[in-house]
Scaffold this active site. Structure first.
Site: not given
Ligand code: GLY
Length: 317
Positions: A77, A177, A195, A205, A228-229
Site C-alpha cells: 500500500s 501509509t 501512500t 481521489r 494513517t487510516g
C-alpha cells in the site's frame, strides 16, 4: 464491562511501554528520534537514522527513510506496489515538510513515479508551488529525473486487478501509509508521508496523506504529527494539525494523539468507527500514538534502539 476493563488494562500497559520508551515527560532527548507508522516503518526509521549518522540533512533522512518503504512496497500500500485504483492503476500521494525553513512540497494522484516522496521534495525545492497533482505532477517529476516507469508497464497489474480483485467498493482494510517524523539531535523537526491510498478508490481521489495539516504537519516550534487510516476521516478534521495544536497547548504527544481521536469521534457520525491512527513527536523528543478502533503498531528509533511499539485503541468516552 469485562471488555472495557480489559481495554483499560491494555491501554495502561501500552502507556507504561510508551513511557519507558519515551522517557519521563520532562526529559529532553539529546540524540535524534524517528517515529513512523506501522511495523514496516522500522526499516524506514533505520534508513533515516543511518542518514543522520552519516551527516546527511534532516530532509535527506526523511526522504531516504520513506524511499525505503516505497522501494520495498512490501505492505502492498505504499509506492507502485500499492493497491490500484478502481481503474486498475496505482495513483500515489506524498508530501514532505521542513520545520526550520517552513517549506513543504506535495504530489497527489501521480502515476508511474517510483518515489513520490522525492517528487514531493522536488516540488518543494525546485518550484514556486507546494502541491502538484496528476499529469502535471508526473511531468514535473520526470523533468527532475525522478525514477519512473511507463504507465503501460502497469497494465498487467491493472488486468489482474480488474479481472480478479476489483472491489465493489473502496477496500477499506486494504491501505496503509508511511508517515515518518524526525527530530534531530539539535531539536529540528521534519516529516514526510507517502501512500498509494485506499485500494479501489475512484481515479483522481486524493486522500489525507499529501495534504498538509491532514496526513502530516510539522511545526518547528512545537513538534510534528502524521496520520494513517481512512483519509476521508482525517482530512475532514485536519487531523495532524489538530494533534500539533494540542501539543502547542502543552499536551504530551501521546495525549495529543488521543485527544485528536476523541475530538474527531465526538464530532463524526461514525463515532469511533473511524479507522484512523496518529503518531506525534515534540520538540523535547517525546512521542506518542493513538488509534480510533484498532491496535496500532508503530515504529520508533532513538538512542541506538529501533523497535515496534503497540498502542491499544483509545477507550471511548
Ligand atoms: N491515509 C491514506 C489514504 O486514505 O489515502
Amino acid at each position: 464491562m469485562m471488555s472495557l476493563n480489559l481495554s483499560r488494562v491494555v491501554l495502561f500497559a501500552s502507556f507504561l511501554l510508551l513511557g519507558a520508551c519515551a522517557g519521563a515527560p520532562a526529559a529532553v532527548l539529546d540524540g535524534p528520534l524517528v517515529v513512523s507508522t506501522w511495523p514496516f516503518g522500522r526499516h524506514a526509521n533505520d534508513k533515516a537514522m543511518e542518514a543522520l549518522t552519516a551527516g546527511k540533512s534532516l530532509l535527506d533522512a526523511v526522504e531516504l527513510g520513506i524511499r525505503e518503504t516505497e522501494r520495498r512496497s512490501s505492505d502492498g500500500s505504499v509506492g507502485l506496489g500499492g493497491r490500484p485504483n478502481a481503474a486498475g492503476y496505482p495513483q500515489l500521494d506524498a508530501c514532505i515538510m521542513d520545520g526550520p525553513s517552513r517549506d513543504a512540497g506535495a504530489v497527489g494522484g501521480v502515476e508511474g513515479i517510483v518515489h513520490p516522496i522525492s517528487a514531493a521534495r522536488h516540488v518543494m525545492e525546485k518550484s514556486q508551488h507546494v502541491f502538484l497533482v496528476g499529469e502535471g505532477a508526473r511531468w514535473f517529476a520526470l523533468e527532475h529525473g525522478v525514477e519512473s516507469i511507463p504507465i503501460e508497464d502497469l497494465k498487467a497489474k491493472k488486468d489482474a486487478w480488474v479481472d480478479g480483485h476489483r472491489p465493489k467498493d473502496v477496500d477499506r482494510n486494504g491501505h496503509d501509509t508511511i508517515a515518518l517524523l524526525i527530530r534531530d539531535k539539535d531539536g529540528h523537526i521534519a516529516g514526510g508521508c507517502s501512500t498509494s491510498g485506499a485500494g479501489g478508490k475512484l481515479p483522481g481521489r486524493v486522500g489525507d496523506s499529501p495534504i498538509l495539516g491532514s496526513g502530516l504537519y510539522v511545526d518547528e516550534e512545537v513538534g510534528a504529527a502524521g496520520a494513517t487510516g481512512i483519509g476521508e476521516n482525517v482530512m475532514r478534521y485536519c487531523g495532524s494539525f489538530l494533534v500539533v495544536e494540542f501539543m502547542r497547548q502543552g499536551m504530551h504527544p501521546q495525549k495529543a494523539c488521543e485527544e485528536t481521536v476523541h475530538r474527531i469521534a465526538s464530532l463524526d457520525p461514525r463515532g469511533y468507527k473511524l479507522d484512523i491512527c496518529f503518531i506525534a513527536l515534540d520538540k523535547m523528543g517525546r512521542y506518542g500514538a493513538a488509534a480510533s478502533n484498532q491496535r496500532f503498531p508503530f515504529a520508533v528509533a532513538s538512542n541506538g534502539r529501533s523497535v515496534v511499539v503497540n498502542v491499544a485503541q483509545v477507550v471511548p468516552r
